[in-house]
Design a protein around this motif. Structure first.
Motif, PDB file in Angstrom:
ATOM      1  N   UNK A  13       0.830  -1.206   0.000  1.00  0.00           N
ATOM      2  CA  UNK A  13       0.000   0.000   0.000  1.00  0.00           C
ATOM      3  C   UNK A  13       0.866   1.259   0.000  1.00  0.00           C
ATOM      4  N   UNK A  14       1.937   1.237   0.775  1.00  0.00           N
ATOM      5  CA  UNK A  14       2.843   2.372   0.828  1.00  0.00           C
ATOM      6  C   UNK A  14       3.520   2.595  -0.527  1.00  0.00           C
ATOM      7  N   UNK A  15       3.951   1.519  -1.156  1.00  0.00           N
ATOM      8  CA  UNK A  15       4.601   1.605  -2.464  1.00  0.00           C
ATOM      9  C   UNK A  15       3.625   2.141  -3.507  1.00  0.00           C
ATOM     10  N   UNK A  16       2.394   1.621  -3.504  1.00  0.00           N
ATOM     11  CA  UNK A  16       1.398   2.089  -4.481  1.00  0.00           C
ATOM     12  C   UNK A  16       1.088   3.569  -4.294  1.00  0.00           C
ATOM     13  N   UNK A  17       0.997   4.015  -3.057  1.00  0.00           N
ATOM     14  CA  UNK A  17       0.686   5.434  -2.829  1.00  0.00           C
ATOM     15  C   UNK A  17       1.854   6.319  -3.255  1.00  0.00           C
ATOM     16  N   UNK A  18       3.085   5.886  -3.031  1.00  0.00           N
ATOM     17  CA  UNK A  18       4.247   6.677  -3.461  1.00  0.00           C
ATOM     18  C   UNK A  18       4.356   6.714  -4.980  1.00  0.00           C
ATOM     19  N   UNK A  19       4.039   5.599  -5.642  1.00  0.00           N
ATOM     20  CA  UNK A  19       4.066   5.587  -7.105  1.00  0.00           C
ATOM     21  C   UNK A  19       2.983   6.497  -7.667  1.00  0.00           C
ATOM     22  N   UNK A  20       1.800   6.459  -7.079  1.00  0.00           N
ATOM     23  CA  UNK A  20       0.717   7.329  -7.535  1.00  0.00           C
ATOM     24  C   UNK A  20       1.069   8.801  -7.315  1.00  0.00           C
ATOM     25  N   UNK A  21       1.685   9.102  -6.182  1.00  0.00           N
ATOM     26  CA  UNK A  21       2.088  10.478  -5.889  1.00  0.00           C
ATOM     27  C   UNK A  21       3.147  10.972  -6.867  1.00  0.00           C
ATOM     28  N   UNK A  22       3.990  10.050  -7.352  1.00  0.00           N
ATOM     29  CA  UNK A  22       5.023  10.402  -8.324  1.00  0.00           C
ATOM     30  C   UNK A  22       4.468  10.445  -9.750  1.00  0.00           C
ATOM     31  N   UNK A  23       3.190  10.094  -9.916  1.00  0.00           N
ATOM     32  CA  UNK A  23       2.569  10.109 -11.233  1.00  0.00           C
ATOM     33  C   UNK A  23       2.843   8.863 -12.054  1.00  0.00           C
ATOM     34  N   UNK A  24       3.364   7.814 -11.424  1.00  0.00           N
ATOM     35  CA  UNK A  24       3.715   6.569 -12.116  1.00  0.00           C
ATOM     36  C   UNK A  24       2.527   5.618 -12.106  1.00  0.00           C
ATOM     37  N   UNK A  25       1.553   5.908 -12.980  1.00  0.00           N
ATOM     38  CA  UNK A  25       0.354   5.075 -13.030  1.00  0.00           C
ATOM     39  C   UNK A  25       0.213   4.366 -14.380  1.00  0.00           C
ATOM     40  N   UNK A  26       1.251   4.460 -15.208  1.00  0.00           N
ATOM     41  CA  UNK A  26       1.264   3.735 -16.477  1.00  0.00           C
ATOM     42  C   UNK A  26       2.711   3.438 -16.844  1.00  0.00           C
ATOM     43  N   UNK A  27       2.884   2.540 -17.796  1.00  0.00           N
ATOM     44  CA  UNK A  27       4.232   2.157 -18.238  1.00  0.00           C
ATOM     45  C   UNK A  27       5.006   3.382 -18.751  1.00  0.00           C
ATOM     46  N   UNK A  28       4.305   4.300 -19.399  1.00  0.00           N
ATOM     47  CA  UNK A  28       4.961   5.486 -19.955  1.00  0.00           C
ATOM     48  C   UNK A  28       5.479   6.430 -18.879  1.00  0.00           C
TER      49      UNK A  28
END
Length: 69
Positions: A13-28
């Motif tokens: 959950x922590x990793x997913x929230x940090x990725x979402x905060x960084x804008x990393x929600x797609x391969x691009x």
């Protein structure tokens, strides 16, 4: 086993929230561990969490990660 499952879900959950905060929600838009500001514990778990076929965190061929939300 139950304690490990709890740790696994909390770190995921922590990793997913940090990725979402960084804008990393797609391969691009995938980012590195450093760009996502992962803690050492998260870095140790990321390959395990991103390794499954049905994982919600994915790893690209270049070693970047994104949340498949």
């Amino acid at each position: 086993m139950e304690a490990t499952s709890g740790i696994h879900f909390a770190i995921e959950a922590s990793i997913k929230s940090k990725l979402a905060a960084a804008g990393a929600i797609s391969r691009d838009n995938a980012v590195t561990c450093h760009q996502a500001n992962f803690s050492m514990q998260e870095q140790n778990w990321i390959d395990y969490i991103a390794g499954g076929m049905f994982a919600k965190v994915k790893k690209t061929g270049t070693g970047r990660f994104y949340a498949a939300i």
